[in-house]
Design a protein around this motif. Structure first.
Motif, short mmCIF file in Angstrom:
data_model
loop_
_atom_site.label_atom_id
_atom_site.label_comp_id
_atom_site.label_asym_id
_atom_site.label_seq_id
_atom_site.Cartn_x
_atom_site.Cartn_y
_atom_site.Cartn_z
N LYS A 1 7.62 -7.73 -1.10
CA LYS A 1 7.17 -6.35 -1.25
C LYS A 1 7.07 -5.95 -2.72
CE LYS A 1 8.39 -4.56 3.26
NZ LYS A 1 9.02 -3.47 4.01
N SER B 1 -0.76 -10.64 1.15
CA SER B 1 0.13 -9.86 2.01
C SER B 1 1.49 -9.75 1.33
CB SER B 1 0.27 -10.55 3.38
OG SER B 1 1.15 -9.83 4.21
N VAL C 1 5.47 -8.85 2.20
CA VAL C 1 6.39 -8.72 3.34
C VAL C 1 7.83 -8.98 2.90
CG1 VAL C 1 4.64 -9.42 5.03
CG2 VAL C 1 6.08 -11.16 3.94
N SER D 1 8.74 -12.65 9.08
CA SER D 1 7.71 -11.94 8.30
C SER D 1 6.59 -12.88 7.86
CB SER D 1 8.35 -11.29 7.06
OG SER D 1 9.27 -10.30 7.43
N ALA E 1 2.68 -12.36 8.92
CA ALA E 1 1.65 -12.23 7.89
C ALA E 1 0.57 -13.29 8.06
CB ALA E 1 2.29 -12.33 6.51
#
Length: 339
Positions: free
Chosen positions: A192, A221, A223, A229, A233
């Motif tokens: 993130k 992406s 995550v 996760s 993704a």
């Protein structure tokens, strides 16, 4: 049989007890031939200095504190295990030992105060410097010696010694590897946006793609760093972006991608290329072998101990920051050349 004493060494070497003490604690005070004679007597008798007594005299513990956070469930990486093992070995060779202590994610300072007040350690090795914790500034305010594994992200006042690994270069290396194999649609799965280290790794993927004139829109992406996760993704990216390869910010995320490929009857490497980051034991053992960026943790430990020695010497001789470059371990998930 009683353990040999300092007096036994002195008798065998034909010197005074103070000379033996100097040979152990201040060898530069002795003539070379005397030092050799005492060292030979120490080796012959198997004499081991009384560390506790020496610590009382010098007011040092020869212990270095290292904080260990809670284990994160759902991940495939044990990179800290490899780093700690290397740090323990290198420290021991330099005459130090690592004292591990625990702390929670909620309180980044937990454990430091007790050790500092009790003078149980001579210095600290910090990790997690990129997560914005306050340990570095807190220790600096108290003039506590420390070095950090990780550069002082966003801390303009930092002057402490540090060692870091160029994560951007690692991700760029992984991406360029796939570009050289003929891939033009390479997806990125990272952490993130609040992860500075994650963004650092993402920048390496971006730089390689842009340099090669390849598209990145819709191919990235962000995550959590878990297998679940990574799997989710990969599902979205495969359906919407149709990549032929993945570069991931961790082996954990890469394993998640491999789960999705297996569910879709696709083979990692033969059908879709996958490259991870950290070269964990999982990467080395999972079939057909996960290509992964390997961090030079052994060299990082050596550099950190050198910095500790400089920091704790009299007078103190702190070293500047050291940036190390990772390498790429190529295995089966890289797949065949497309060109």
């Amino acid at each position: 049989m009683a353990a040999p004493t300092l007096a036994d060494v002195a008798e065998l070497a034909g010197v005074s007890r103070q000379t033996v003490s100097n040979a152990v604690n201040n060898p530069e005070l002795l003539r070379p031939d005397t030092l050799v004679r005492v060292q030979e007597a120490i080796d012959e008798l198997g004499y081991k200095p009384n560390r506790a007594a020496r610590n009382l005299r010098t007011r040092t513990s020869h212990l270095i504190g290292l904080r260990m956070g809670p284990v994160q469930e759902g991940t495939a990486s044990a990179i800290m295990d490899r780093f700690v093992h290397s740090l323990v070995e290198t420290s021991r060779e330099a005459g130090y030992h690592i004292l591990l202590f625990t702390g929670s994610h909620e309180d980044p300072l937990e454990g430091y105060d007790d050790l500092l007040r009790s003078t149980a350690v001579d210095a600290f090795v910090l990790t997690d410097t990129y997560q914005g914790n306050r340990a570095a500034s807190w220790l600096r305010e108290r003039r506590a010696p420390f070095v950090s594994f990780g550069r002082p992200w966003g801390d303009s006042d930092a002057r402490h010694p540090w060692v870091d690994i160029d994560s951007s270069a690692g991700a760029e290396l992984a991406t360029q590897h796939l570009i050289d194999k003929g891939h033009t649609r390479i997806a990125w799965i990272g952490w993130k946006k609040d992860s500075v280290l994650g963004e650092e790794r993402r920048s390496g993927w971006l730089h390689a793609m842009h340099t090669a004139g390849l598209p990145t829109t819709g191919l990235a992406s962000r995550v959590e760093d878990t297998i679940v996760s990574g799997r989710s993704a990969a599902e979205v990216l495969l359906d919407e972006a149709r990549p032929t390869a993945f570069v991931c910010a961790s082996d954990t995320l890469a394993i998640g991608v491999m789960h999705t490929l297996a569910e879709r009857k696709l083979q990692a490497g033969d059908d879709i290329a996958v490259v991870g980051f950290d070269d964990s034991q999982v990467a080395q053992t999972v079939w057909p072998g996960l290509s992964s960026v390997r961090q030079p943790l052994e060299e990082a430990a050596i550099q950190l101990v050198r910095q500790l020695e400089g920091l704790l010497s009299t007078p103190s001789k702190p070293h500047p920051g050291v940036m190390l470059t990772p390498t790429l371990e190529v295995r089966g998930t890289s797949g065949p050349d497309l060109i």
